[in-house]
Design a protein around this motif. Structure first.
Motif: not given
Length: 256
Positions: A221-224, A228-232, A239-244
């Protein structure tokens, strides 16, 4: 039976404003630290959550807005809390699903970079549920023959959890008195973040466990779908989910 420890372990319990890991706040925290040499120390703090405590929550643990109005905020206590737990494994009752994720959020919100690398967690509730299927009060009665006084007091619940784990080790010889082994026994599923939004598949690769990409590898997903990364990162996720997720992205960039 006393615990066989290779490093300290901190039993802890939180009383909070509610059960939303991302939004709710700590109003009381109690930590009971056990060292490999048998020494013990404990500390309990009342905490000003900086948000109102709902009446229905006060009805459970008895902590009112007035009671904590002049207490320190968690941000003011964060360095003390972290100093007590940073060298330790963690244990609690339903701690893997609630207490550790919420504590991680509070620490990260306070600017303390908390993680569990090199440490394990032992969820005493999971041992109990796998063996007997009961509640904390029933666990104390069943294993220790005593009644839980002041239920939903962080200190009482913390001490009860410590006594229950020792009694569980006495009762079940098949349980190994080793924190890593107990952690593996109490782990429900292998997850990358405390909230369980990113887990590991059979190939030990991270996958999303929610939404439209549930079951899909994070790397893919990060590649395609980089948006989605920015949305999360900009949405109301723990915050820990964002960190991971950020760590996975950086790892991916470093392997190119």
């Amino acid at each position: 039976m006393e615990l066989k420890l290779s490093r300290p372990i901190c039993f802890f319990d939180l009383e909070t404003t509610g059960i939303d890991i991302g939004k709710d706040r700590i109003v009381e925290i109690s930590i009971f630290k056990v060292f490999p040499n048998g020494n013990k120390e404990s500390k309990t703090w009342l905490v000003n959550p900086t948000i109102p405590i709902p009446p229905q929550t006060t009805a459970i643990h008895g902590i009112t807005n007035e009671k904590v109005a002049n207490e320190p905020t968690f941000k003011e206590l964060a360095t003390q809390v972290h100093a007590m737990i940073k060298d330790s494994d963690l244990a609690g009752f339903n701690s893997d699903r609630f207490d550790i994720p919420l504590l991680a959020e509070e620490l990260l919100r306070a600017g303390v970079d908390f993680d569990m690398k090199g440490k394990v967690s032992v969820d005493v509730q999971t041992v109990f549920h796998k063996m007997e299927e009961r509640t904390l009060s029933a666990a104390l009665k069943f294993y220790c023959g005593t009644t839980l006084e002041n239920a939903h007091s962080a200190e009482s619940d913390t001490m009860a959890t410590y006594e229950i784990l020792k009694a569980q080790l006495d009762r079940y010889p098949e349980l190994e008195n080793d924190m890593k082994s107990l952690s593996e026994f109490t782990t429900r599923k292998k997850i990358a973040d405390f909230a369980g939004m990113i887990a590991f598949d059979k190939d030990n690769e991270e996958i999303f466990t929610f939404g439209k990409h549930k079951g899909v590898k994070v790397d893919k997903i990060l590649e395609t779908e980089p948006g989605y990364f920015s949305w999360i990162q900009n949405a109301d996720f723990p915050l820990y989910t964002k960190k991971v997720l950020t760590a996975i992205k950086l790892r991916k960039l470093n392997t190119k």
